[in-house]
Scaffold this motif. Sequence first.
Motif, short mmCIF file in Angstrom:
data_model
loop_
_atom_site.label_atom_id
_atom_site.label_comp_id
_atom_site.label_asym_id
_atom_site.label_seq_id
_atom_site.Cartn_x
_atom_site.Cartn_y
_atom_site.Cartn_z
N GLU A 26 -6.85 -1.62 1.59
CA GLU A 26 -5.99 -0.59 2.17
C GLU A 26 -5.80 0.56 1.18
O GLU A 26 -5.99 0.41 -0.02
CB GLU A 26 -4.63 -1.19 2.52
CG GLU A 26 -3.94 -1.82 1.33
CD GLU A 26 -2.70 -2.61 1.69
OE1 GLU A 26 -1.62 -2.24 1.19
OE2 GLU A 26 -2.82 -3.57 2.47
N ALA A 27 -5.43 1.69 1.72
CA ALA A 27 -5.15 2.86 0.86
C ALA A 27 -3.85 2.63 0.11
O ALA A 27 -2.95 1.94 0.59
CB ALA A 27 -5.06 4.11 1.72
N ILE A 28 -3.76 3.21 -1.06
CA ILE A 28 -2.54 3.07 -1.86
C ILE A 28 -1.54 4.12 -1.38
O ILE A 28 -1.83 5.32 -1.43
CB ILE A 28 -2.86 3.25 -3.36
CG1 ILE A 28 -3.84 2.17 -3.80
CG2 ILE A 28 -1.57 3.20 -4.17
CD1 ILE A 28 -4.42 2.38 -5.17
N PRO A 29 -0.38 3.67 -0.93
CA PRO A 29 0.62 4.63 -0.42
C PRO A 29 1.10 5.58 -1.52
O PRO A 29 1.33 5.17 -2.66
CB PRO A 29 1.76 3.74 0.06
CG PRO A 29 1.18 2.37 0.19
CD PRO A 29 0.06 2.29 -0.79
N LEU A 30 1.26 6.83 -1.15
CA LEU A 30 1.71 7.85 -2.09
C LEU A 30 3.07 7.50 -2.68
O LEU A 30 3.31 7.71 -3.87
CB LEU A 30 1.78 9.22 -1.39
CG LEU A 30 2.20 10.39 -2.26
CD1 LEU A 30 1.27 10.58 -3.45
CD2 LEU A 30 2.28 11.66 -1.43
N LYS A 31 3.96 6.92 -1.88
CA LYS A 31 5.29 6.57 -2.40
C LYS A 31 5.20 5.53 -3.51
O LYS A 31 5.96 5.57 -4.47
CB LYS A 31 6.23 6.11 -1.28
CG LYS A 31 5.87 4.80 -0.66
CD LYS A 31 6.88 4.35 0.38
CE LYS A 31 6.45 2.99 0.89
NZ LYS A 31 7.51 2.22 1.42
N ASP A 32 4.24 4.60 -3.41
CA ASP A 32 4.04 3.61 -4.47
C ASP A 32 3.55 4.29 -5.75
O ASP A 32 4.00 3.96 -6.85
CB ASP A 32 3.04 2.54 -4.05
CG ASP A 32 3.60 1.58 -3.02
OD1 ASP A 32 4.81 1.66 -2.72
OD2 ASP A 32 2.83 0.75 -2.51
N ILE A 33 2.63 5.21 -5.59
CA ILE A 33 2.10 5.95 -6.74
C ILE A 33 3.23 6.73 -7.41
O ILE A 33 3.36 6.71 -8.64
CB ILE A 33 0.95 6.88 -6.31
CG1 ILE A 33 -0.26 6.04 -5.87
CG2 ILE A 33 0.56 7.84 -7.44
CD1 ILE A 33 -1.36 6.84 -5.19
N GLU A 34 4.04 7.39 -6.61
CA GLU A 34 5.14 8.18 -7.17
C GLU A 34 6.16 7.31 -7.90
O GLU A 34 6.67 7.69 -8.95
CB GLU A 34 5.80 9.00 -6.06
CG GLU A 34 4.91 10.13 -5.57
CD GLU A 34 5.45 10.84 -4.34
OE1 GLU A 34 6.44 10.36 -3.74
OE2 GLU A 34 4.88 11.89 -3.99
N LYS A 35 6.45 6.13 -7.35
CA LYS A 35 7.39 5.22 -8.02
C LYS A 35 6.85 4.76 -9.37
O LYS A 35 7.59 4.69 -10.36
CB LYS A 35 7.69 4.01 -7.12
CG LYS A 35 8.60 4.31 -5.97
CD LYS A 35 8.84 3.06 -5.14
CE LYS A 35 9.70 3.36 -3.93
NZ LYS A 35 9.90 2.18 -3.08
N VAL A 36 5.57 4.43 -9.40
CA VAL A 36 4.97 3.99 -10.66
C VAL A 36 4.96 5.14 -11.66
O VAL A 36 5.30 4.95 -12.84
CB VAL A 36 3.54 3.43 -10.42
CG1 VAL A 36 2.82 3.21 -11.74
CG2 VAL A 36 3.61 2.13 -9.64
#
Length: 144
Positions: free
Chosen positions: A109-119
């Motif tokens: 699956e694609a990596i959600p932008l919100k997960d990237i931003e949290k990291v």
Amino acid sequence: MVDLLLAIAHHLLAFTLVGALAVEFAVIRPGLERAQVSVAAAADAIYGMSALLIIIVGVGRVVFGLKGWEFYIATPAFWAKMAAFGVAGVLSIRPTIVILKWRKAGHAEAIPLKDIEKVRTALKAELFFLALVPICAAAMARGY
């Protein structure tokens, strides 16, 4: 001689840790592709191992160093340095868990932008607290 070797190891490990965190920060950004997750995971593993070794070598410096443990425990800047490093360590837990989750998911699956931003937010906080470490070290070396 032991003090010198411990100091050299401590500094090289600190540079390795910061370099690994910089790689993570550079790789984990909007548009992160699954192929880059393995790079982030490797950098995160290097970060974790560096942190562990910094602690081990740091304890060695306190115990076997020229200044003696009495100097360290009586110096407020030492405790500020330990606190900053500890906070950075705690902040690193969430990104590690997320990176491992991404790696386990593979290309599913694609990596959600919100997960990237949290990291990225956590990585920025880690960088902030790690930046305090050499500031505290400079103060500590001068007896503050």
